[in-house]
Design a protein around this motif. Structure first.
Motif, PDB file in Angstrom:
ATOM      1  N   PRO A 127       0.790  -1.239   0.000  1.00 16.01           N
ATOM      2  CA  PRO A 127       0.000   0.000   0.000  1.00 16.01           C
ATOM      3  C   PRO A 127       0.820   1.285   0.000  1.00 16.01           C
ATOM      4  N   LEU A 153      -2.719  -0.870  -5.971  1.00 13.08           N
ATOM      5  CA  LEU A 153      -4.014  -0.360  -5.518  1.00 13.08           C
ATOM      6  C   LEU A 153      -4.386   0.872  -6.325  1.00 13.08           C
ATOM      7  N   THR A 155      -7.497   3.915  -6.287  1.00  9.43           N
ATOM      8  CA  THR A 155      -8.572   4.470  -5.477  1.00  9.43           C
ATOM      9  C   THR A 155      -9.493   5.320  -6.344  1.00  9.43           C
ATOM     10  N   TYR A 175      -6.067  -4.133  -7.321  1.00  9.10           N
ATOM     11  CA  TYR A 175      -6.816  -4.039  -6.070  1.00  9.10           C
ATOM     12  C   TYR A 175      -7.529  -2.689  -6.101  1.00  9.10           C
ATOM     13  N   VAL A 177      -9.808   0.027  -4.576  1.00 13.47           N
ATOM     14  CA  VAL A 177     -10.311   0.519  -3.295  1.00 13.47           C
ATOM     15  C   VAL A 177     -11.684   1.146  -3.536  1.00 13.47           C
TER      16      VAL A 177
END
Length: 266
Positions: A127, A153, A155, A175, A177
């Motif tokens: 992260p 990640l 977002t 991934y 978010v």
């Protein structure tokens, strides 16, 4: 081909279940038992957290789990041995680490990756590692040499320009978010979540797994209609928090919960 890519291409279900928990909470012996219970009851890819003293992306449930884990003597030997024990139980199912960059750097990048791969790890989620750094590019190259994945990640605040640039060092899956803030169980998600996930998949040509906030079978079922995978951490970790010292009870609770998520998928 990486094991994760192969798994997504040959999967029998539309959506994969990616549960998460922190190694060492409450003990490493318990972690092996809990990993086995989850893998036997619906998990497709298991995400294992390496306890770290400053888990900046994690909410209170996982922060408490990390604190409990760090009450045990920490060693990389223990981390890798525990991981390998979980891997050998169901070697056909991919394991990934969620870790911050400091433990990797402290261990030494090449040493960490070699030992992680030997333990059954096929990808990393980091992260606090920006994608556009020398460290990220170096790590991606070293992972690629070992047929391992660097899972980035994204977002809701990630710009289209950054999303395009992410392609250079992304593999395995993305991934995504689902909401702003740290990890934790939530009641609602944004109305345009489906649109954003479909847009990301088209732009990056990688599976999109949604996480942060998903906790109930109904939520998982809703998002499973358009996401390639569902990532659940805090709800798993809460079960361990409530039952963790009673290994048998915790195993049973994890089995029931994991099955309920898997059975919710369309």
């Amino acid at each position: 081909m990486s094991k994760i890519k192969d798994y997504f291409q040959t999967r029998t279900s539309k959506t994969v279940f990616v549960p998460f928990f922190t190694l060492g909470d409450p003990t490493y012996e318990a972690s092996v038992a809990y990993g086995k219970a989850i893998l036997d009851n619906g998990a497709d890819i298991l995400e294992l957290g390496i306890p770290f003293s400053d888990p900046v992306a994690d909410g209170p449930v996982i922060q408490r789990a990390v604190a409990r884990a760090l009450k045990n003597p920490f060693s990389f030997d223990q981390i890798f041995e525990t991981t390998k024990a979980i891997h050998l139980h169901r070697p056909e199912k991919p394991l990934v680490y969620l870790t911050y960059f400091n433990p990797i750097y402290h261990c030494g990048i090449q040493t960490f990756l070699d030992r992680a791969k030997d333990s059954g790890i096929v990808g990393l989620v980091i992260p606090d590692l920006p994608f556009d750094t020398e460290e990220s590019e170096t790590l991606f190259k070293e992972l690629s040499k070992r047929d391992m994945d660097l899972i980035h990640l994204i977002t809701p605040a990630t710009t289209k320009k950054r999303i395009g640039a992410l392609r250079k060092t992304s593999s395995g899956f993305i991934y995504y978010v689902t909401s702003f803030g740290v990890t934790g169980e939530r009641r609602e998600f944004s109305v345009d979540l489906e649109e954003r996930i479909k847009s990301l998949k088209a732009a990056l040509q990688l599976p999109i797994c949604a996480g942060f906030g998903i906790s109930t079978p109904d939520q998982a079922a809703q998002i499973a209609h358009y996401a390639d995978g569902i990532i659940i951490g805090s709800a798993i970790q809460r079960i361990i928090e409530e039952n963790g010292t009673n290994i048998a009870a915790c195993q049973k609770a994890l089995e029931t919960y994991s099955s309920s998520i898997r059975n919710s998928f369309p």
